[in-house]
Design an enzyme around this catalytic site. Structure first.
Site, mmCIF file in Angstrom:
data_model
loop_
_atom_site.group_PDB
_atom_site.id
_atom_site.type_symbol
_atom_site.label_atom_id
_atom_site.label_comp_id
_atom_site.label_asym_id
_atom_site.label_seq_id
_atom_site.Cartn_x
_atom_site.Cartn_y
_atom_site.Cartn_z
ATOM 1 N N ASP A 75 43.033 -10.324 5.967
ATOM 2 C CA ASP A 75 42.375 -9.366 6.853
ATOM 3 C C ASP A 75 40.867 -9.629 6.863
ATOM 4 O O ASP A 75 40.279 -9.988 5.847
ATOM 5 C CB ASP A 75 42.645 -7.963 6.299
ATOM 6 C CG ASP A 75 42.225 -6.863 7.244
ATOM 7 O OD1 ASP A 75 43.124 -6.216 7.788
ATOM 8 O OD2 ASP A 75 41.018 -6.629 7.412
ATOM 9 N N HIS A 103 44.831 -1.683 10.907
ATOM 10 C CA HIS A 103 44.974 -3.033 10.362
ATOM 11 C C HIS A 103 46.440 -3.362 10.082
ATOM 12 O O HIS A 103 46.901 -4.472 10.357
ATOM 13 C CB HIS A 103 44.134 -3.180 9.088
ATOM 14 C CG HIS A 103 42.656 -3.051 9.363
ATOM 15 N ND1 HIS A 103 41.804 -4.116 9.387
ATOM 16 C CD2 HIS A 103 41.907 -1.972 9.679
ATOM 17 C CE1 HIS A 103 40.576 -3.700 9.694
ATOM 18 N NE2 HIS A 103 40.617 -2.397 9.872
ATOM 19 N N ASN A 146 43.626 -1.634 18.743
ATOM 20 C CA ASN A 146 45.077 -1.661 18.958
ATOM 21 C C ASN A 146 45.452 -0.810 20.160
ATOM 22 O O ASN A 146 46.299 -1.190 20.958
ATOM 23 C CB ASN A 146 45.812 -1.171 17.710
ATOM 24 C CG ASN A 146 45.573 -2.106 16.553
ATOM 25 O OD1 ASN A 146 46.046 -3.237 16.557
ATOM 26 N ND2 ASN A 146 44.793 -1.656 15.581
ATOM 27 N N SER A 147 44.792 0.334 20.286
ATOM 28 C CA SER A 147 45.075 1.193 21.438
ATOM 29 C C SER A 147 44.736 0.467 22.732
ATOM 30 O O SER A 147 45.480 0.547 23.714
ATOM 31 C CB SER A 147 44.274 2.495 21.334
ATOM 32 O OG SER A 147 44.753 3.269 20.251
HETATM 33 N N1 UDP Z 1 35.543 -4.820 10.462
HETATM 34 C C1 UDP Z 1 34.809 -5.906 10.281
HETATM 35 N N2 UDP Z 1 34.419 -6.227 9.020
HETATM 36 C C2 UDP Z 1 34.751 -5.507 7.953
HETATM 37 C C3 UDP Z 1 35.527 -4.358 8.142
HETATM 38 C C4 UDP Z 1 35.921 -4.046 9.427
HETATM 39 O O1 UDP Z 1 34.488 -6.600 11.230
HETATM 40 O O2 UDP Z 1 34.344 -5.867 6.840
HETATM 41 C C5 UDP Z 1 35.861 -4.522 11.837
HETATM 42 C C6 UDP Z 1 37.263 -4.035 12.029
HETATM 43 O O3 UDP Z 1 38.149 -5.070 12.281
HETATM 44 C C7 UDP Z 1 37.032 -3.196 13.248
HETATM 45 C C8 UDP Z 1 35.694 -2.578 13.047
HETATM 46 O O4 UDP Z 1 35.006 -3.481 12.222
HETATM 47 O O5 UDP Z 1 36.865 -3.987 14.361
HETATM 48 C C9 UDP Z 1 35.795 -1.220 12.477
HETATM 49 O O6 UDP Z 1 36.402 -1.324 11.220
HETATM 50 P P1 UDP Z 1 37.547 -0.358 10.755
HETATM 51 O O7 UDP Z 1 38.122 -0.909 9.528
HETATM 52 O O8 UDP Z 1 37.002 0.990 10.747
HETATM 53 O O9 UDP Z 1 38.606 -0.573 11.917
HETATM 54 P P2 UDP Z 1 39.542 0.523 12.477
HETATM 55 O O10 UDP Z 1 40.302 1.064 11.302
HETATM 56 O O11 UDP Z 1 38.648 1.521 13.152
HETATM 57 O O12 UDP Z 1 40.417 -0.216 13.415
HETATM 58 N N1 UDP Z 2 49.198 5.225 16.516
HETATM 59 C C1 UDP Z 2 50.436 5.736 16.830
HETATM 60 N N2 UDP Z 2 50.608 7.076 16.856
HETATM 61 C C2 UDP Z 2 49.614 7.959 16.605
HETATM 62 C C3 UDP Z 2 48.325 7.439 16.307
HETATM 63 C C4 UDP Z 2 48.154 6.068 16.277
HETATM 64 O O1 UDP Z 2 51.401 4.987 17.064
HETATM 65 O O2 UDP Z 2 49.867 9.161 16.652
HETATM 66 C C5 UDP Z 2 49.040 3.761 16.434
HETATM 67 C C6 UDP Z 2 48.428 3.181 17.665
HETATM 68 O O3 UDP Z 2 49.427 2.880 18.617
HETATM 69 C C7 UDP Z 2 47.737 1.945 17.138
HETATM 70 C C8 UDP Z 2 47.327 2.340 15.736
HETATM 71 O O4 UDP Z 2 48.158 3.427 15.368
HETATM 72 O O5 UDP Z 2 48.638 0.865 17.069
HETATM 73 C C9 UDP Z 2 45.879 2.788 15.657
HETATM 74 O O6 UDP Z 2 45.040 1.707 15.779
HETATM 75 P P1 UDP Z 2 43.743 1.735 16.683
HETATM 76 O O7 UDP Z 2 43.068 0.426 16.488
HETATM 77 O O8 UDP Z 2 44.076 2.098 18.075
HETATM 78 O O9 UDP Z 2 42.854 2.912 16.140
HETATM 79 P P2 UDP Z 2 42.448 3.431 14.666
HETATM 80 O O10 UDP Z 2 43.507 4.390 14.294
HETATM 81 O O11 UDP Z 2 42.370 2.250 13.744
HETATM 82 O O12 UDP Z 2 41.132 4.083 14.885
#
Ligand code: UDP
Ligand code: UDP
Length: 477
Positions: A127, A29, A374-375
């Site tokens: 958010d 986020h 984001n990935s």
């Molecule tokens: N999300 C959502 N409602 C919420 C909390 C999270 O729609 O109240 C979405 C969030 O943007 C993401 C997904 O649900 O698409 C998983 O949430 P999480 O916060 O785990 O996102 P992550 O940290 O994995 O990007």
């Molecule tokens: N990321 C990074 N280095 C790492 C791990 C994650 O730069 O070693 C960044 C990645 O590029 C992305 C974010 O952290 O921008 C992770 O967001 P994503 O939605 O991909 O996955 P999440 O971590 O929320 O499951």
């Protein structure tokens, strides 16, 4: 920090929009909020402040915030001391994911802590995880409230429709089946985020409350672009998903910002990548906030060894990085000398890498990814094909988006959290080798990169959406 007196003295709302950004927790986020902050501040000359709740859950977040302040002092920080509003998470939600617990803490403190920050603001951008609590606070103060959805447009459409799905299902019915999102497509039950199958889960309660609240926002920003997700973007705009949604601004993929060193990293991966041939390296990462089970880590190690390609593998052993103290050897169960055997060909690290930089490196030819949104957006902007291995939450929905767009392949039978099956080394090696050798996939991924570049260039769909959002903020709507 004090309110910005300079912009407070400005002649009228037409001058510089003063926009308050309120992220929730986790790098997934914070990273897109940072990109939005810089796009608005440097790109659209808005006065931007970013609300930061301290202490952060992970140390990656606190390093990131410090680096942002150093690189972009114009993005003002408004630090909120969350210890002022404690709640006893461990008794109410024993064992809950620490990031979801933080969302809950923020939700409960929003009225108290947010109101003072909104004086004189042109708009609040909250958010998605905070939507249902932030919107009423802003409305009370007559400040327009926009919601920033940090995941895919497809996930946004599921979220907006999900409350109606539950209501239509009727009382007494349990479980979540396939969800046919109007105007989009059917999300199979097996791709619905695990938590949503349990109505009492902390995530489900937030998800439904936030989903219901979307109609009350002034607008929705989403880090997605039309060309990659045509059906959901059109359906969200056209009112097919849910009646009464406010305007939707698809502004992605938001561009990564260069923050300089964020501290902890052990920088040898850059030199190592520089020494590898073009498109020879498989980059493997499951994001910032989940660890694979130990037996799955072992299979992955063996699979990477067997695939025959070079690889850069970021391994995580804990949900929150502060807890991830173990040795790399212990983590991968390396009793048989894996690290020695792959030395030179494979680089395995437990520390943070600058993923966006990695994906832009010419040596990288494939991204084995959990498909955090984001990935996926970073893979899209850099044109690196994805071998999708979703693990949790919205990641199967995102994997489908990536595969439909031609950004890569998704092996749908591969298990995710909550399913017993371990994906074997043999299968991993086979799929990695197939994806690395697939010229058609590489070409399609390159065309996704071109579409992404067009969307954010001057006059592109996402560029125009962001400009329209800024225009509305300037006009006070
Ligand atoms: N999300 C959502 N409602 C919420 C909390 C999270 O729609 O109240 C979405 C969030 O943007 C993401 C997904 O649900 O698409 C998983 O949430 P999480 O916060 O785990 O996102 P992550 O940290 O994995 O990007
Ligand atoms: N990321 C990074 N280095 C790492 C791990 C994650 O730069 O070693 C960044 C990645 O590029 C992305 C974010 O952290 O921008 C992770 O967001 P994503 O939605 O991909 O996955 P999440 O971590 O929320 O499951």
């Amino acid at each position: 920090s004090p309110p910005n007196s300079a912009s407070g003295d400005c002649p009228g709302p037409a001058a510089t929009p003063r926009i308050v950004l309120f992220p929730s927790a986790g790098m997934g986020h914070l990273v897109p909020f940072t990109r939005l902050a810089v796009a608005l501040s440097a790109g659209h000359r808005c006065d931007v402040s970013l609300v930061t709740a301290l202490p952060t859950v992970s140390s990656a977040e606190s390093r990131h915030i410090a680096a942002l302040s150093a690189a972009f002092p114009a993005v003002r920080r408004t630090d909120m001391d969350l210890r002022l509003a404690p709640f006893d998470a461990s008794s109410e939600f024993p064992g809950a994911d620490p990031f979801y617990v933080r969302y809950e803490a923020l939700r409960r403190s929003a009225t108290l802590l947010l109101a003072p920050l909104l004086a004189g603001a042109s708009a609040l951008v909250a958010d998605i995880a905070l939507a249902s609590v932030a919107i009423p606070v802003a409305r009370e103060l007559h400040v327009p409230c926009y919601v920033f959805f940090t995941a895919s447009a497809t996930m946004l459409s599921l979220k907006a429709y999900f409350p109606a799905y539950l209501d239509a299902r009727g009382a007494g019915q349990h479980g979540v089946g396939d969800v046919d999102v109007p105007g989009v497509y059917c999300i199979p039950s097996s791709s619905v985020p695990q938590a949503l199958h349990d109505p009492d889960d902390i995530f489900t309660r937030q998800f439904v409350a936030n989903g219901r609240a979307l109609v009350a926002a002034n607008g929705l920003l989403v880090n997605a672009f039309e060309a990659m997700e045509p059906e959901p973007v059109a359906a969200l705009h056209g009112g097919a998903v849910v009646a009464g949604l406010p305007p939707v601004f698809a502004v992605g993929p938001l561009m990564p910002v260069k923050l300089g060193e964020t501290g902890e990293e052990q920088g040898n991966y850059r030199a190592w990548l520089d020494a590898q041939p073009t498109r020879s390296v498989v980059y493997v990462s499951f994001g910032s906030r989940k660890a694979l089970a130990r037996d799955q880590i072992k299979e992955l190690a063996a699979g990477l060894e067997a695939c025959g390609h070079r690889f850069l593998w970021v391994v995580k052993g804990a949900v929150v990085d502060r807890d991830d103290a173990g040795e790399l050897n212990d983590l991968i169960g390396d009793d048989e000398g894996f690290l020695q055997r792959v030395q030179g060909r494979g680089l395995v690290t437990k520390s943070w890498v600058e993923q966006d930089e990695v994906l832009r490196h010419p040596a990288v030819g494939l991204f084995v990814s959990h498909c955090g949104w984001n990935s996926v957006t970073e893979a899209a902007s850099s044109g690196v094909p994805v071998l999708a291995w979703p693990r949790f939450a919205d990641q199967r929905v995102n994997a489908r988006v990536a595969a439909r767009a031609g950004l890569g392949v998704w092996v749908e039978r591969w298990s995710w959290e909550g399913e017993e099956a371990v994906v074997t080394a043999e299968e991993i090696a086979e799929q990695v080798a197939a994806a690395m050798g697939d010229e058609a996939v590489a070409e399609k991924a390159a065309s996704v990169r071109e579409a992404a570049a067009r969307a954010v260039a001057d006059g592109g769909t996402s560029h125009r959406s962001l400009a329209e959002f800024v225009r509305r903020c300037r006009g006070g709507t």
